[in-house]
Structures are given as structure tokens and as C-alpha cells.
Scaffold this motif. Structure first.
Motif, PDB file in Angstrom:
ATOM      1  N   THR A  81       0.545  -1.374  -0.148  1.00 21.69           N
ATOM      2  CA  THR A  81       0.602   0.188   0.178  1.00 21.69           C
ATOM      3  C   THR A  81       0.867   1.427   0.281  1.00 21.69           C
ATOM      4  O   THR A  81       0.846   2.085  -0.153  1.00 21.69           O
ATOM      5  N   GLY A  82       2.020   1.504   0.358  1.00 25.09           N
ATOM      6  CA  GLY A  82       2.719   2.233  -0.036  1.00 25.09           C
ATOM      7  C   GLY A  82       3.627   2.964  -1.374  1.00 25.09           C
ATOM      8  O   GLY A  82       2.893   2.219  -2.290  1.00 25.09           O
ATOM      9  N   LEU A  83       4.615   3.846  -1.020  1.00 28.30           N
ATOM     10  CA  LEU A  83       4.369   4.228  -2.884  1.00 28.30           C
ATOM     11  C   LEU A  83       5.498   3.473  -3.169  1.00 28.30           C
ATOM     12  O   LEU A  83       4.724   3.617  -4.458  1.00 28.30           O
ATOM     13  N   VAL A  84       6.244   3.226  -2.920  1.00 27.45           N
ATOM     14  CA  VAL A  84       7.038   2.035  -3.630  1.00 27.45           C
ATOM     15  C   VAL A  84       6.487   0.332  -3.916  1.00 27.45           C
ATOM     16  O   VAL A  84       6.430  -0.119  -5.557  1.00 27.45           O
TER      17      VAL A  84
ATOM     18  N   SER B  99       0.261  -2.846   7.021  1.00 23.33           N
ATOM     19  CA  SER B  99       0.224  -3.086   8.056  1.00 23.33           C
ATOM     20  C   SER B  99      -1.335  -3.178   8.402  1.00 23.33           C
ATOM     21  O   SER B  99      -1.922  -3.855   7.753  1.00 23.33           O
TER      22      SER B  99
ATOM     23  N   ARG C 106      -3.463  -1.995   9.785  1.00 21.67           N
ATOM     24  CA  ARG C 106      -4.906  -1.001   9.557  1.00 21.67           C
ATOM     25  C   ARG C 106      -5.071  -0.687   8.277  1.00 21.67           C
ATOM     26  O   ARG C 106      -6.233  -0.399   7.525  1.00 21.67           O
ATOM     27  N   SER C 107      -4.018  -1.260   7.089  1.00 27.09           N
ATOM     28  CA  SER C 107      -4.666  -1.392   6.016  1.00 27.09           C
ATOM     29  C   SER C 107      -5.036  -3.101   5.333  1.00 27.09           C
ATOM     30  O   SER C 107      -5.933  -3.732   4.660  1.00 27.09           O
TER      31      SER C 107
ATOM     32  N   LEU D  97       9.194  -2.321   2.643  1.00 24.22           N
ATOM     33  CA  LEU D  97       9.172  -1.757   4.420  1.00 24.22           C
ATOM     34  C   LEU D  97      10.321  -1.128   5.022  1.00 24.22           C
ATOM     35  O   LEU D  97      11.099  -0.643   4.710  1.00 24.22           O
TER      36      LEU D  97
ATOM     37  N   SER E 249       9.207  12.082  -2.179  1.00 24.26           N
ATOM     38  CA  SER E 249       8.281  11.025  -2.057  1.00 24.26           C
ATOM     39  C   SER E 249       9.200   9.646  -1.850  1.00 24.26           C
ATOM     40  O   SER E 249       9.135   8.494  -1.665  1.00 24.26           O
TER      41      SER E 249
ATOM     42  N   ARG F 251       4.849   7.982   1.624  1.00 21.88           N
ATOM     43  CA  ARG F 251       3.754   8.645   1.343  1.00 21.88           C
ATOM     44  C   ARG F 251       3.187   9.932   1.863  1.00 21.88           C
ATOM     45  O   ARG F 251       2.609  10.535   1.701  1.00 21.88           O
TER      46      ARG F 251
ATOM     47  N   ASN G  83      12.682   7.954  -8.693  1.00 21.53           N
ATOM     48  CA  ASN G  83      12.888   7.236  -7.265  1.00 21.53           C
ATOM     49  C   ASN G  83      11.717   6.216  -7.104  1.00 21.53           C
ATOM     50  O   ASN G  83      12.559   5.336  -7.078  1.00 21.53           O
TER      51      ASN G  83
HETATM   52  N1  LIG Z   1      10.210   6.328  -2.024  1.00 23.23           N
HETATM   53  C1  LIG Z   1      11.168   6.174  -2.054  1.00 23.23           C
HETATM   54  O1  LIG Z   1      11.599   6.700  -3.218  1.00 23.23           O
HETATM   55  C2  LIG Z   1      11.820   4.889  -1.949  1.00 23.23           C
HETATM   56  C3  LIG Z   1      13.208   4.829  -3.141  1.00 23.23           C
HETATM   57  C4  LIG Z   1      14.160   3.193  -1.997  1.00 23.23           C
HETATM   58  C5  LIG Z   1      13.940   2.597  -1.650  1.00 23.23           C
HETATM   59  N2  LIG Z   1      12.836   2.729  -0.334  1.00 23.23           N
HETATM   60  C6  LIG Z   1      12.920   2.424   0.665  1.00 23.23           C
HETATM   61  O2  LIG Z   1      11.433   1.951   0.194  1.00 23.23           O
HETATM   62  C7  LIG Z   1      10.724   1.286   1.566  1.00 23.23           C
HETATM   63  C8  LIG Z   1       9.097   1.395   1.316  1.00 23.23           C
HETATM   64  O3  LIG Z   1       8.965   3.436   0.815  1.00 23.23           O
HETATM   65  P1  LIG Z   1       8.020   4.203   0.760  1.00 23.23           P
HETATM   66  O4  LIG Z   1       8.203   4.938   0.325  1.00 23.23           O
HETATM   67  O5  LIG Z   1       6.966   2.959   0.515  1.00 23.23           O
HETATM   68  O6  LIG Z   1       7.128   4.279   2.145  1.00 23.23           O
HETATM   69  P2  LIG Z   1       6.048   4.364   2.157  1.00 23.23           P
HETATM   70  O7  LIG Z   1       4.696   5.441   0.912  1.00 23.23           O
HETATM   71  O8  LIG Z   1       5.381   5.210   3.693  1.00 23.23           O
HETATM   72  O9  LIG Z   1       4.564   2.871   2.767  1.00 23.23           O
HETATM   73  C9  LIG Z   1       5.233   2.521   3.594  1.00 23.23           C
HETATM   74  C10 LIG Z   1       4.210   0.759   3.499  1.00 23.23           C
HETATM   75  O10 LIG Z   1       4.987  -0.082   4.710  1.00 23.23           O
HETATM   76  C11 LIG Z   1       3.676  -0.280   5.507  1.00 23.23           C
HETATM   77  N3  LIG Z   1       3.895  -0.343   6.889  1.00 23.23           N
HETATM   78  C12 LIG Z   1       4.256   0.325   7.834  1.00 23.23           C
HETATM   79  N4  LIG Z   1       3.683   0.122   9.303  1.00 23.23           N
HETATM   80  C13 LIG Z   1       3.624  -1.253   9.494  1.00 23.23           C
HETATM   81  C14 LIG Z   1       4.073  -2.029  10.710  1.00 23.23           C
HETATM   82  N5  LIG Z   1       3.910  -1.962  11.240  1.00 23.23           N
HETATM   83  N6  LIG Z   1       3.801  -3.465   9.531  1.00 23.23           N
HETATM   84  C15 LIG Z   1       3.473  -3.283   8.030  1.00 23.23           C
HETATM   85  N7  LIG Z   1       3.517  -2.651   7.838  1.00 23.23           N
HETATM   86  C16 LIG Z   1       3.783  -1.272   7.629  1.00 23.23           C
HETATM   87  C17 LIG Z   1       2.980   0.628   5.539  1.00 23.23           C
HETATM   88  O11 LIG Z   1       1.614   0.030   5.121  1.00 23.23           O
HETATM   89  P3  LIG Z   1       0.303   0.786   5.800  1.00 23.23           P
HETATM   90  O12 LIG Z   1      -0.600   1.519   4.139  1.00 23.23           O
HETATM   91  O13 LIG Z   1      -0.758  -0.648   6.090  1.00 23.23           O
HETATM   92  O14 LIG Z   1       0.080   1.664   6.666  1.00 23.23           O
HETATM   93  C18 LIG Z   1       3.164   0.708   3.758  1.00 23.23           C
HETATM   94  O15 LIG Z   1       2.720  -0.208   3.366  1.00 23.23           O
HETATM   95  C19 LIG Z   1      11.456   2.190   3.016  1.00 23.23           C
HETATM   96  O16 LIG Z   1      12.199   1.596   3.360  1.00 23.23           O
HETATM   97  C20 LIG Z   1      11.820   3.105   2.014  1.00 23.23           C
HETATM   98  O17 LIG Z   1      13.752   3.556   2.759  1.00 23.23           O
HETATM   99  C21 LIG Z   1      12.223   3.796  -0.936  1.00 23.23           C
END
Ligand SMILES: NC(=O)c1ccc[n+]([C@@H]2O[C@H](COP(=O)([O-])OP(=O)(O)OC[C@H]3O[C@@H](n4cnc5c(N)ncnc54)[C@H](OP(=O)(O)O)[C@@H]3O)[C@@H](O)[C@H]2O)c1
Length: 328
Positions: A10-13, A36, A38-39, A71, A156, A160, A310
Motif C-alpha cells: 500500500t506504500g508508494l514503492v 500493516s 491498518r490496511s 517496508l 516521495s 507517502r 525514484n
Molecule cells: N520512496 C522511495 O523513493 C524509495 C526508494 C528506495 C527505497 N525506499 C525504501 O522502501 C521502503 C518503503 O518506502 P515507501 O516510500 O513505499 O514508504 P511508504 O509510502 O510510507 O509505505 C510504507 C509501507 O509500509 C507499511 N507499513 C508501515 N508500518 C507497518 C507495520 N507496522 N507493519 C506492516 N507494514 C507496515 C505501510 O502499510 P500501511 O499502508 O498499512 O500503513 C506501507 O505499505 C522504505 O524502506 C524506503 O526507505 C523508498
């Protein structure tokens, strides 16, 4: 790659990963989406079918070919080793990237590193990936000695909540009012601002993001002695990281020779002359855009402008490419 799990779907990635897989050739027979509590119960679409999101649980990955982990690092630390008992895990967090027993892979640069995997493969940071895709072909030809990097990173990259924070603050700024940035995932106000601070400072004054770009790029390039100077800056852009890069090589380099190399390099779109790419141009694209290649202060130095999405090449696309390599 027929049976796939996505933790953090459900997150951005995670969401971007679904879109990348959706448009690819993979015949996916079993798709399991986790997030999580929540979702849990939420529905996500994939190729005209709805899939229910479940709360992440290591047993849920049993029988899969590959699990993509999107995550945060603390959750990855706890869950990835348990899931790796069931299937290969491609982890996008920073948790395993620098471990000597975990390959850190950018398919255009070090595909061979995958051979040594023990069911965990790390996906590099979203600034490191375009950096190494751009400098590696030049290194192979001219011998890289030192890099100076200044990044202009979109919100981003921080998930999110950070994108929502920029949207919220931008509305206030448009009305010439001061937004409330208390509790922002980005620290200070980001709308109408730039922030030279991504992740915590260490005792030498480097931020966590700067340390990642330095340590990860030397690992991927296999150049432990390479000098990398890095300043990472958050800018009020939604998607797309930009990098101003200067490289010093072990011999003089002409711009036309560098352009010749970059034009043929995998994963790169080269723009020459006065043409350049911006974050808006690279959005939704899987390539690394290189432009403004020009002579640096010395004959052995080159400067260039590097831009990539990214969420795609900086995260999801790179992970899918790793999975494809594992299959081949
Ligand atoms: N964004 C980028 O450009 C990018 C690039 C490379 C690497 N990354 C890495 O990729 C990972 C994800 O990044 P993102 O940008 O997608 O973050 P995000 O948009 O904040 O999404 C976070 C995800 O983690 C889940 N989550 C949060 N707390 C949780 C829990 N306690 N148990 C299970 N799931 C949980 C969320 O689920 P809910 O929706 O249910 O809260 C959501 O699916 C991070 O480690 C980040 O550093 C990100």
C-alpha cells in the motif's frame, strides 16, 4: 516469477511495484499483498482483478518464488530473515545493504554479485541507483578516481506521508500563509524551501542519506578506495531525483568520448547539446537520464546532470530487474 508477495504493497514503492509488474510480461499466478494491520482487508487492483491486502506475517510467504519487501528498515530487520526461509527476498530498505553476505545489486552495473545470494538481495538507495548507472560505464572506460555529488531529492523518497506534507504546505504557501510543519516527516517546512538534511547526522556532520550514497556506491562499483563527496538535499518536487555529478578519472577525458560511451550504456537516455532532462520528464520512465555532460575544472574531470524516477528505477523497477535476473 509466477508466485509473488509484496510487503508494503500500500506504500508508494509497493504500489509502483504493482504498476511495473502489471505492465510487464510476467504471468503471475499467485499474488499476495501485505501491509500493516491498518490496511488489512483493503482491496488493490492488479490486471483487472481485486486482491485483498493482508497484515504482514512471515508464514504468509510460504510457497512463493519471490517476496518484494517495501517496508522501513526496522520491520525489514525483523521480518526479512524469517521470510527468506520460504523464498528469495528483494529488500528495498537500508537494513541489509552493507552486509558483506548480502548482494547489493543494480542490474546494469553488478549483475554478477547476485550469484552469491543466500535468499536476501538488497536494492540500493534511490539516489545511489541513478548515480552508479551513470558513472559505471565511464568508470569502465576511463577509471573513476573521485566523485562529487549534490542531490536534489523529491519528497516521495520519504514515503507517502512526505508527499502529503508537501501538498498540505503548498496550499498554505500559495495563500501566503505559514504552514504548520511540526511533526513533518521531512523536518523543516519543505514547500518554498530546500533542506540539506535527509536522515540523521553522524559525528562527522554527514547525514544518513549522504553516508548511504557514499558506502553503497563504493560497494556496488566494487571500488572500496573510491572517494565520494556527497551533499543530499530535499527539494519541493513530488517525484524524480536529480543529481549534479562531477567525476575525476585516472586519465584525461573528452566530452565527445564520454558521450560516445554513455550513448551505448544500458539503462541510460543521453541528451546532448542544450537538451536536458528534469524530474517532470523522467516521471513514469524506467531509464536514467543523463544530460549537460561537460568538461570539469581539469582535463580529467567531467560534470553531468542525472535524473531518474525514484519510485521506478530508484526502487520498484530495479527490484523487478533483479527478480528477472534471478530467473534467467
Ligand atoms: N520512496 C522511495 O523513493 C524509495 C526508494 C528506495 C527505497 N525506499 C525504501 O522502501 C521502503 C518503503 O518506502 P515507501 O516510500 O513505499 O514508504 P511508504 O509510502 O510510507 O509505505 C510504507 C509501507 O509500509 C507499511 N507499513 C508501515 N508500518 C507497518 C507495520 N507496522 N507493519 C506492516 N507494514 C507496515 C505501510 O502499510 P500501511 O499502508 O498499512 O500503513 C506501507 O505499505 C522504505 O524502506 C524506503 O526507505 C523508498
Amino acid at each position: 516469477m509466477k508466485r509473488i508477495g509484496i510487503a508494503g504493497a500500500t506504500g508508494l514503492v509497493g504500489e509502483t511495484l504493482l504498476r511495473v509488474l502489471e505492465s510487464g510480461p510476467h504471468k503471475i499466478e499467485d499474488l499476495r499483498l501485505f501491509a500493516s494491520a491498518r490496511s488489512a482487508g483493503a482491496k488493490m487492483e492488479f490486471r483487472d482483478r481485486e486482491y485483498e491486502v493482508r497484515e504482514v506475517n512471515p508464514d504468509g510467504f510460504h510457497g512463493l518464488d519471490v517476496a518484494f519487501f517495501c517496508l522501513e528498515a526496522d520491520l525489514a530487520k525483523k521480518l526479512v530473515p524469517l521470510v527468506a526461509d520460504h523464498c528469495v527476498v528483494i529488500d528495498k530498505s537500508s537494513e541489509f545493504r552493507l552486509r558483506s553476505d548480502v548482494p547489493l545489486v543494480v542490474p546494469e552495473v553488478n549483475p554478477g554479485a547476485l550469484k552469491s545470494h543466500m535468499n536476501i538481495v538488497a536494492n540500493p538507495n534511490c539516489t545511489t541507483i541513478p548515480l552508479v548507472v551513470a558513472v559505471n560505464p565511464l568508470h569502465r572506460e576511463f577509471g573513476l578516481r573521485e566523485i562529487w555529488l549534490a542531490s536534489y531529492q523529491s519528497v516521495s523518497g520519504a514515503g507517502r506521508a512526505a508527499v502529503e506534507q508537501l501538498q498540505y504546505e503548498a496550499e498554505f504557501v500559495t495563500l501566503r500563509q505559514k504552514p504548520d510543519s511540526k511533526g513533518s516527516p521531512l523536518g523543516p517546512q519543505i514547500a518554498d524551501n530546500v533542506i540539506p538534511h535527509i536522515a540523521d547526522f553522524d559525528s562527522h556532520g554527514h547525514t544518513g542519506e549522504e553516508a548511504k550514497t557514499i558506502r553503497e556506491s563504493t560497494k556496488i562499483l566494487g571500488l572500496p578506495e573510491l572517494k565520494v563527496n556527497s551533499t543530499c538535499v530535499r527539494v519541493p518536487v513530488s517525484v524524480g531525483h536529480a543529481l549534479a555529478v562531477t567525476c575525476r578519472f585516472s586519465r584525461p577525458v573528452k566530452v565527445k568520448d564520454a558521450a560516445h560511451v554513455l550513448k551505448r550504456a544500458p539503462g541510460i537516455v543521453l541528451r546532448t547539446g542544450k537538451e536536458y532532462a528534469t524530474p517532470v520528464d523522467c516521471r513514469g520512465n524506467d531509464s536514467v537520464f543523463v544530460s549537460r555532460v561537460r568538461q570539469g575544472a581539469g582535463t580529467d574531470e567531467l560534470s553531468m546532470w542525472v535524473v531518474a524516477d525514484n519510485l521506478r528505477k530508484g526502487a520498484a523497477t530495479n527490484a523487478v530487474q533483479i527478480a528477472e535476473l534471478l530467473e534467467s
